[in-house]
Design an enzyme around this catalytic site. Sequence first.
Site, PDB file in Angstrom:
ATOM      1  N   ALA A 161      -5.758  33.798  34.172  1.00 52.48           N
ATOM      2  CA  ALA A 161      -4.952  32.934  35.037  1.00 52.48           C
ATOM      3  C   ALA A 161      -3.473  33.259  34.826  1.00 52.48           C
ATOM      4  CB  ALA A 161      -5.200  31.470  34.681  1.00 52.48           C
TER       5      ALA A 161
ATOM      6  N   GLU B 153      -9.256  31.301  25.839  1.00 52.53           N
ATOM      7  CA  GLU B 153      -8.670  30.007  26.206  1.00 52.53           C
ATOM      8  C   GLU B 153      -8.510  29.049  25.028  1.00 52.53           C
ATOM      9  OE1 GLU B 153     -10.908  31.642  27.899  1.00 52.53           O
ATOM     10  OE2 GLU B 153     -10.469  31.557  30.042  1.00 52.53           O
TER      11      GLU B 153
END
Length: 720
Positions: free
Chosen positions: A69, A140
């Site tokens: 992202a 993450e």
Amino acid sequence: MIFDGKAFKLIPLEDGIVELQFDLQGESVNKFSMQAMAELGDALDILESHPGLSGLLFSSAKEVFIVGADINEFGKVFAGGTDAVKAYNGKTNALFSRLEDLPVPTVVAINGYCLGGGMEISLACDFRILSHKAKIGLPETKLGIIPGWGGTVRLPRLAGLDVAIDWIASGKDQRPDAALRAGVADGVVAPEKLHDAAIKVLRDAISGSLPYLPRRQLKKSPLRINDTEGLLAFEGAKMFIKGQAGRHYPAPVAAVQSMQNGAKLERDAALAVETELFAELAQGPVAESLVGLFLNDQLLGKKAKSFIKSAPGEVKKAAVLGAGIMGGGIAYQSAYKGTPVVMKDIATQGLDLGMAEAAKLLNKQVTRGRIDTAKMAEVLNRIQPTLSYEGFGAVDIVVEAVVENPNIKHAVLTEVEKHLSDTAVLCSNTSTISIDFLAEPLQRPQNFCGMHFFNPVHAMPLVEVIRGTHTSDSAVATTVAYASALGKKPVVVKDCPGFLVNRVLFPYFAGFAMLLRDGADFQKVDKVMERWGWPMGPAYLLDVVGIDTGVHAESVMAEGFPDRMGKSFKAASDVLFEAGRLGQKNEKGFYNYAPDKKGKPQKVPTEESYELLKPHCAALRDFTDEDIIARMMIPMVTEMARCLEEGIVASVAEADMALVYGLGFPPFRGGVFRWIDQAGAKVIAEMASSCETLGPLYQLTPGLQKIVETGQTYYPKAEV
Ligand SMILES: NC(=O)c1ccc[n+]([C@@H]2O[C@H](COP(=O)([O-])OP(=O)(O)OC[C@H]3O[C@@H](n4cnc5c(N)ncnc54)[C@H](O)[C@@H]3O)[C@@H](O)[C@H]2O)c1
């Protein structure tokens, strides 16, 4: 070309195969910005109605496949609150599921880094072919969040629970061979064969010789695990991971929880469960701190790059003066990273120790299988030990790392300067002595600056590059370039006693000295500060640094800032130093030390230090955790604010990174300034006023006072 966007292209190949190629314009890497996502939606619209589509190849036109992202957009999304975060994830999940549900087989050709969202979109494809150069992973949890685009749903269904828990909780990159073993990769090939190999798999899937629908079904169905197995696996993993990650880092356990909550659900319901947990973490302070550190780190990287661009040339050869703990460490790091280095000392014994230390570090790498003996020999050959200045005329940079004594440093620096070319940069690794003072007797002070490493050099990421009054831009640029070549994170700071890191560390130690003077138990202080997040409490840290080193540096700091750091009492460190308790180095400091089975020194509490301290400290009494935290942390806060206001450090981002990389400041707190913002400047001000009788280190600076009064924050608030 069927579609030619700013991020994606749709390229028709033979026999109805279409290639969806990611090539984000104006960026060196592919990442999923919101704009790229919108375009992916456009590309999927076309694919879903494309006549004659037989199969889809997903690829990247860049060296990196997809880094994930666009983390720069997180602040804005997260600031929108839980619903905005859920909508953000929901949109992406819908896109990835549309890709997964295309009525034709899909193959992804992964050519380089494939991380986070990049790996998650790859998991939505039917088959994954990796180049030898690929690295995949779901990092993450290192940002305080969990994979939010299907990682905790598709990975356990595809690779099994053990692999999914291990990969996601650790957040580590995985090599292609590990991906193949885990069943995440369906093939690993040489980079030049990647495209053809992926097309071959796609053709097999199109022809039916390689069924793709069962694979798809597996990812869309509940996890294949029975209740008892599941319960044992999930509960056991959560307990283990909680122990490893520690109570300050909730994301790894939340990732397992997401897998558990979604285990009995079909894909879409499981994705919704994942989104819930993601949104919760995204709103928390830990994610804010860790995402903040990631962005700060990118800023450091950008700054270093621009210095490197302006440097007059590459550092082809370096030298260190002094082969002790630091000189030996710097020489090792330079050689290991490929820059040949001359290592000079005044004693053969010193040189032998330096070489032995380098060999020990390299042996460890060989034992761990990270390098072979040939590489070890190559690295050692890059270090040239010497007792003379022969060869110094050809070096581009010299790092002085002799004993911390101003007279010796002056003598050594003026001597070495005579042997250097006019353009060579001369640096000092001094911990505390002012760079301007050290430059006084030099002929070319413009070529001189500080290059402050942290111990142990190979493990500590920070290097402070200290600009003196006369230091030229090109000397700073060359030093930053050399630090970067050594794999370090350079932060450029202005000259003052202690520079940035030690200047804010010693006020913290001053807070500790006053606590002990007033009757606090050092073991309790250590425990409280370790619970607060520090890797070691102040007593233990002083033992590791060396009580003698601490006492010496403290006197330099007191001389530099007598109004705040001068003291009128005998501190615990002074008492221990006088009694010959120097810390870990002679196995006696605040604690005693005894080697464990592996020979590592372990601390053992001892009455001896309490007895020594008794006459100099108030009778032992209890302090609350809040008192201890305020008395320890406020001096660090006020000194940091002062360094920012005086321009010693250029930005809050660099200041916070320096403490995280140089001192191990708790990453989940994001640095001193992030902590002030999160706790609220008013709360910090109240903590300070509760200790105001302790002296000027507890008084707010004008800048901090203004932050309190105006309700501003040090970091800009993200705009929704
Ligand atoms: N040890 C740390 O944790 C640490 C951390 C950051 C910076 N520093 C700084 O690094 C410097 C070196 O510290 P250290 O811990 O490596 O010291 P050390 O005592 O381990 O090593 C100093 C070395 O310098 C050599 N030396 C002395 N005079 C010399 C000369 N004229 N020419 C060449 N070599 C000479 C000595 O023989 C010895 O090998 C100091 O300025 C210290 O403040 C130390």
